[in-house]
Motif scaffolding. Sequence first.
Motif, PDB file in Angstrom:
ATOM      1  N   LYS A 199      -5.404  17.346  -5.606  1.00 58.30           N
ATOM      2  CA  LYS A 199      -5.259  17.621  -3.975  1.00 58.30           C
ATOM      3  C   LYS A 199      -5.082  16.548  -3.479  1.00 58.30           C
ATOM      4  CE  LYS A 199      -7.466  22.364  -4.000  1.00 58.30           C
ATOM      5  NZ  LYS A 199      -8.629  23.212  -3.616  1.00 58.30           N
ATOM      6  N   HIS A 200      -6.214  15.655  -3.749  1.00 61.48           N
ATOM      7  CA  HIS A 200      -6.120  14.375  -2.963  1.00 61.48           C
ATOM      8  C   HIS A 200      -4.678  13.539  -3.152  1.00 61.48           C
ATOM      9  CE1 HIS A 200      -7.597  10.523  -1.217  1.00 61.48           C
ATOM     10  NE2 HIS A 200      -7.281  10.015  -2.290  1.00 61.48           N
ATOM     11  N   ASN A 201      -4.542  13.511  -4.349  1.00 64.79           N
ATOM     12  CA  ASN A 201      -2.849  12.810  -4.742  1.00 64.79           C
ATOM     13  C   ASN A 201      -1.818  13.519  -3.820  1.00 64.79           C
ATOM     14  OD1 ASN A 201      -4.019  10.974  -6.373  1.00 64.79           O
ATOM     15  ND2 ASN A 201      -3.971  12.262  -8.238  1.00 64.79           N
ATOM     16  N   TYR A 202      -1.925  14.955  -3.925  1.00 62.35           N
ATOM     17  CA  TYR A 202      -0.894  15.477  -3.222  1.00 62.35           C
ATOM     18  C   TYR A 202      -0.944  15.228  -1.787  1.00 62.35           C
ATOM     19  CZ  TYR A 202       1.651  19.663  -1.129  1.00 62.35           C
ATOM     20  OH  TYR A 202       2.319  20.419  -0.539  1.00 62.35           O
ATOM     21  N   GLN A 235       0.822  -1.236  -0.178  1.00 62.58           N
ATOM     22  CA  GLN A 235       0.094   0.103  -0.046  1.00 62.58           C
ATOM     23  C   GLN A 235       0.797   1.213  -0.125  1.00 62.58           C
ATOM     24  OE1 GLN A 235      -3.360   0.444  -0.297  1.00 62.58           O
ATOM     25  NE2 GLN A 235      -3.385  -1.868  -0.372  1.00 62.58           N
ATOM     26  N   VAL A 236       2.289   0.998   0.076  1.00 67.11           N
ATOM     27  CA  VAL A 236       3.059   2.166   0.303  1.00 67.11           C
ATOM     28  C   VAL A 236       3.255   2.847  -1.127  1.00 67.11           C
ATOM     29  CG1 VAL A 236       5.487   3.006   0.893  1.00 67.11           C
ATOM     30  CG2 VAL A 236       4.089   1.386   2.346  1.00 67.11           C
ATOM     31  N   GLU A 237       3.251   1.885  -1.876  1.00 64.86           N
ATOM     32  CA  GLU A 237       3.444   2.256  -3.532  1.00 64.86           C
ATOM     33  C   GLU A 237       2.194   2.985  -4.085  1.00 64.86           C
ATOM     34  OE1 GLU A 237       4.707   0.217  -7.721  1.00 64.86           O
ATOM     35  OE2 GLU A 237       5.044  -0.756  -5.939  1.00 64.86           O
ATOM     36  N   PHE A 238       1.111   2.900  -3.500  1.00 68.60           N
ATOM     37  CA  PHE A 238       0.027   3.786  -3.821  1.00 68.60           C
ATOM     38  C   PHE A 238       0.423   5.175  -3.517  1.00 68.60           C
ATOM     39  CE2 PHE A 238      -4.351   5.710  -2.928  1.00 68.60           C
ATOM     40  CZ  PHE A 238      -4.653   5.518  -4.415  1.00 68.60           C
ATOM     41  N   GLY A 239       0.770   5.480  -2.435  1.00 69.04           N
ATOM     42  CA  GLY A 239       1.484   7.049  -2.378  1.00 69.04           C
ATOM     43  C   GLY A 239       2.292   7.671  -3.425  1.00 69.04           C
ATOM     44  N   SER A 240       3.082   6.853  -4.010  1.00 73.93           N
ATOM     45  CA  SER A 240       4.105   7.492  -5.094  1.00 73.93           C
ATOM     46  C   SER A 240       3.415   7.134  -6.441  1.00 73.93           C
ATOM     47  CB  SER A 240       5.211   6.681  -5.070  1.00 73.93           C
ATOM     48  OG  SER A 240       5.025   5.088  -5.341  1.00 73.93           O
ATOM     49  N   TYR A 241       1.960   6.480  -6.427  1.00 73.88           N
ATOM     50  CA  TYR A 241       1.552   6.651  -7.746  1.00 73.88           C
ATOM     51  C   TYR A 241       0.973   7.856  -8.315  1.00 73.88           C
ATOM     52  CZ  TYR A 241      -2.382   5.784 -11.153  1.00 73.88           C
ATOM     53  OH  TYR A 241      -3.262   5.793 -12.273  1.00 73.88           O
ATOM     54  N   VAL A 242       1.516   8.131  -9.743  1.00 70.96           N
ATOM     55  CA  VAL A 242       0.975   9.273 -10.356  1.00 70.96           C
ATOM     56  C   VAL A 242       0.167   9.025 -11.483  1.00 70.96           C
ATOM     57  CG1 VAL A 242       2.279  11.171 -11.831  1.00 70.96           C
ATOM     58  CG2 VAL A 242       3.389  10.294  -9.820  1.00 70.96           C
ATOM     59  N   PRO A 243      -0.821   9.590 -11.706  1.00 65.71           N
ATOM     60  CA  PRO A 243      -2.052   9.045 -12.624  1.00 65.71           C
ATOM     61  C   PRO A 243      -1.370   9.596 -14.050  1.00 65.71           C
ATOM     62  CG  PRO A 243      -2.807  10.674 -11.349  1.00 65.71           C
ATOM     63  CD  PRO A 243      -1.810  10.061 -10.657  1.00 65.71           C
ATOM     64  N   PRO A 244      -1.472   8.871 -15.156  1.00 65.00           N
ATOM     65  CA  PRO A 244      -0.982   9.419 -16.433  1.00 65.00           C
ATOM     66  C   PRO A 244      -2.095  10.455 -17.129  1.00 65.00           C
ATOM     67  CG  PRO A 244      -1.967   7.179 -16.754  1.00 65.00           C
ATOM     68  CD  PRO A 244      -1.855   7.521 -15.190  1.00 65.00           C
ATOM     69  N   VAL A 245      -1.600  11.295 -17.691  1.00 66.08           N
ATOM     70  CA  VAL A 245      -2.504  12.612 -18.120  1.00 66.08           C
ATOM     71  C   VAL A 245      -2.453  12.600 -19.529  1.00 66.08           C
ATOM     72  CG1 VAL A 245      -2.608  14.850 -18.093  1.00 66.08           C
ATOM     73  CG2 VAL A 245      -1.708  13.789 -15.887  1.00 66.08           C
ATOM     74  N   VAL A 246      -3.680  12.583 -20.213  1.00 70.03           N
ATOM     75  CA  VAL A 246      -3.838  12.768 -21.531  1.00 70.03           C
ATOM     76  C   VAL A 246      -4.296  14.231 -21.963  1.00 70.03           C
ATOM     77  CG1 VAL A 246      -5.322  12.064 -23.629  1.00 70.03           C
ATOM     78  CG2 VAL A 246      -4.519  10.391 -21.933  1.00 70.03           C
ATOM     79  N   VAL A 247      -3.386  14.785 -22.701  1.00 68.25           N
ATOM     80  CA  VAL A 247      -3.765  16.428 -23.005  1.00 68.25           C
ATOM     81  C   VAL A 247      -4.266  16.282 -24.725  1.00 68.25           C
ATOM     82  CG1 VAL A 247      -2.968  18.652 -23.461  1.00 68.25           C
ATOM     83  CG2 VAL A 247      -2.260  17.097 -21.590  1.00 68.25           C
ATOM     84  N   VAL A 248      -5.464  16.842 -24.899  1.00 73.82           N
ATOM     85  CA  VAL A 248      -5.976  17.088 -26.395  1.00 73.82           C
ATOM     86  C   VAL A 248      -6.169  18.368 -26.686  1.00 73.82           C
ATOM     87  CG1 VAL A 248      -7.749  16.326 -28.023  1.00 73.82           C
ATOM     88  CG2 VAL A 248      -7.091  14.473 -26.149  1.00 73.82           C
ATOM     89  N   PRO A 249      -5.535  18.930 -27.334  1.00 72.28           N
ATOM     90  CA  PRO A 249      -5.643  20.388 -27.705  1.00 72.28           C
ATOM     91  C   PRO A 249      -7.190  20.737 -27.990  1.00 72.28           C
ATOM     92  CG  PRO A 249      -3.682  19.723 -28.776  1.00 72.28           C
ATOM     93  CD  PRO A 249      -4.277  18.312 -28.531  1.00 72.28           C
ATOM     94  N   LEU A 250      -7.793  21.969 -27.426  1.00 73.52           N
ATOM     95  CA  LEU A 250      -9.251  22.177 -27.778  1.00 73.52           C
ATOM     96  C   LEU A 250      -9.214  22.521 -29.477  1.00 73.52           C
ATOM     97  CD1 LEU A 250      -9.720  24.338 -24.631  1.00 73.52           C
ATOM     98  CD2 LEU A 250     -10.529  22.082 -25.314  1.00 73.52           C
ATOM     99  N   GLU A 251     -10.188  22.032 -29.812  1.00 71.03           N
ATOM    100  CA  GLU A 251     -10.697  22.191 -31.346  1.00 71.03           C
ATOM    101  C   GLU A 251     -11.373  23.605 -31.442  1.00 71.03           C
ATOM    102  OE1 GLU A 251     -12.386  18.899 -32.782  1.00 71.03           O
ATOM    103  OE2 GLU A 251     -10.842  17.634 -32.454  1.00 71.03           O
ATOM    104  N   PRO A 252     -10.913  24.329 -32.230  1.00 71.16           N
ATOM    105  CA  PRO A 252     -12.097  25.601 -32.618  1.00 71.16           C
ATOM    106  C   PRO A 252     -13.346  25.266 -32.962  1.00 71.16           C
ATOM    107  CG  PRO A 252     -10.660  25.139 -34.409  1.00 71.16           C
ATOM    108  CD  PRO A 252     -10.096  24.211 -33.409  1.00 71.16           C
TER     109      PRO A 252
END
Length: 849
Positions: free
Chosen positions: A347-350, A273-290
């Motif tokens: 905030k929760h992850n931090y 369970q200690v490793e869950f503290g160091s878990y960083v969720p992957p982030v997907v960034v899609v540029p906004l379309e006009p």
Amino acid sequence: MATHAEKDFFHLNVSVHKALKGIEGPLKSKHARSIIIIIHRSKEAQTFWSLITRQPIMENRFTAWKFCHLLHKVLREAHRCVLQQSQKHQKMILEIGKSWGHLHDDIGYCIKAYSKLLVTKLNFHDKNRFYPGNLIIPFSEILKASDRDLNYCFQLCVEIFDYLEDIIALQVAIFSSINTYRISSMTQPGQCRLAPMITLIQDSNALYDVSVRMMFKLHEKLPNDVLYGHRERFAGIFAKLKLFYNNVRPLQYFNDLITVPQLPDQSPNFKSQVEFGSYVPPVVVVPLEPDPVVDDLIDTNFPNAEDNTDHVQQDQILNERINALENIVEDKSDMIIQLTAKLDEWKHNYESLEQSYKQDVLDLQRSNTSLCNELASVKEMCSNMRMEKDELELQLTNNHIISQKVVEEEEKQKLSSEKFNKLKVMYTQIRDEHINLLRQHSDHSKSLNKEKQLNSELLLQIKELNNELLKNNETMECEKANNLKLLQQIEELKAENARLETIQRDAQALRATLDATDLKLKQKEIELEELEAKLYEQCDIIYTTTTDIEKGEDVLNKVRSIWPDLLKLIEVVENDDKNRQFESLAKEIQKNLNGLNEVVQGILNNFEKSVDLDKLIEIELKEMDAAIEEAASKIINLLSKSRENDNQIKLEVNEKILEACTALMECIKILILKSRVLQQEIVSSQKGNATANEFYKRNSQWSDGLISASKSVAKAANYLVDAANNAVNSESGQNFELIVAAQEIAACTVQLVIASKVKANRNSENLVNLTNASRDVTKATGVVVATVKDGNARQEQQQDNDLRNLTPSQLKTMEMEIQVKVLELEQSLQSQRLKLSAFRREHYQKTEY
């Protein structure tokens, strides 16, 4: 002037038609965006599906591929009503995938995989209604929806894994089609296939994040052995998903469209369970379309103020503007909700990371202090040992006994020094680990600072959006003030509508009472029809299964005689005529039913006494063997007679035909032998403690199939012998009867093989032997048919050669004879067709009750 709904329908039709063009190119985002906006405005998807059904999806493969991509985007980004209203179209989506999957084509396999993924997504949202279409939801809301039920969380993990496996299967199909045909990602064909990858990455990233959090939650509550299967399945999905992202990342087509998430090098260790503290969720960034420019979606032009009396037109224009502003406000509020959800999650992850780091620092400090204490105690021991050594050296000069003790003390000192050195090494290792952890802590703090900067930027965006909302609210208040006068007129119309609604309610109540009475009458009619159908079905079973035809007809006649009395009795009950007529009808029906029961019981007793299925099957199989042997001997006799009587060409033809027939009979003998061996194996392996007769009675349908198949084989063998005899003795040269006989006996043997296969074990060697024997019979039948056709051709060629030697008068007489035969055959064909139609008509009349 067109209404707003008509304009929406027109633009939706145009956008759907343009989006699903059958050109090999990617789906244009502006068309998809306009479709999603119109669905958000109308808050219904029935119009969208009605337009989809008119498109040539089953005629053009690229139209079908773009339809799958468009539907995926609509399910993700459109109004929530699309998820519920699309459930009934799952069958159509699967049919599209099956029809294009039958083509051995790269895009066909991709369409089949995409249709399966879309059905999986619809089923997932149907089971988990709280999930939005884009799958972005805080983990706390999932726990709240599940009421922290571990069984629900366990099942949700399984459904997420199924979803991810379908996504991986689709991307494998897409990459295999691109690699097979070596298509570049910057060409139109490559972009056509790679365009759905963006939605696949968005779905897989959200599902991966939720699955990791859910797995840590389950490992916190459940033992590790229970979740072994989940861990193994997650490890396989993790490796495939990481390979998927690594394959997409170097493609130039996706550089400006999406940032592919970065997964860790190894799968998370859910046991710690200690490793869950160091878990960083992957982030997907899609540029906004006009936003796409859609003509006349919102009419912002006011008409001239010359006609002040046209209140209806003003009302339409104001309603259009209000609806447009409301849609803008809803879009902005959705963006605010999404951004606040991301802030809460970060905030929760931090907080969790900060707590884990504090706990690690405290543990290291405690271990450091304990090691320092141990080191001080060891130093004190060393100093004491040195003092004792000096004293012992002084005493050693005085006494030899003391010298021996000194040697022992020196050995003890060596042991203690070795222990000291080991402790020193352990201290250095723990110190190095402590330094490494402090470095990691500094790295994580830097990443947290970056996240704080992102949070501040998001807060600024939220403030800007709030300012825009305030401006929009002010404009709406101004327009509402202008609309107060129109609202008063609308309220008067509402009052009149309320009166009309009261009148409609009264009419609906009367209709409801009428419908209730109609339903009762229909239910009674349906019950009578069901009783009639069941009674006739039972009579039909007795009539067709009994061997005594007179008793079967007696049962049928008695049932027909009971039915009119039952109808009269029902009419008497409905009219409430409880008099002597009711009693007489009841007695008459009871009497007829008793008589029917006696006849059926007698048939049942005779049937149970007479049927001995194991002996009957054995008799039928022996008769079939005897018929086959007799047919084979007859064919051999026909061969010997043909050699004595026929000329050269006819002898050659007859010899080939009869040899093919004898080969067919030998194959049939082998087939019957193999079927008998398989039948004995079935009876011995499945009867258990029962006798063979009881086994056959338990499986009466299978037994009847064996009996009828053996009878058919025996009859077909006799028919083959008669056909061969006619072929040898006839002078016409046309042996079509023999072809029919060979095909008939092959069909009968197939019936016998199928009757034997029904209850056989699939892995049985006897079943394999029977199948091979059936194939040999089929081959022998083909040889017979080919031989007969070849013989017919040779005899016709001989007749053509004989015609060349005839005189013109002989040819004329032969032509007249042939015309007479043609007329006779046409007349006989017409009469036989009339007989066949009369036979079928009579058969249908007898079978209808």
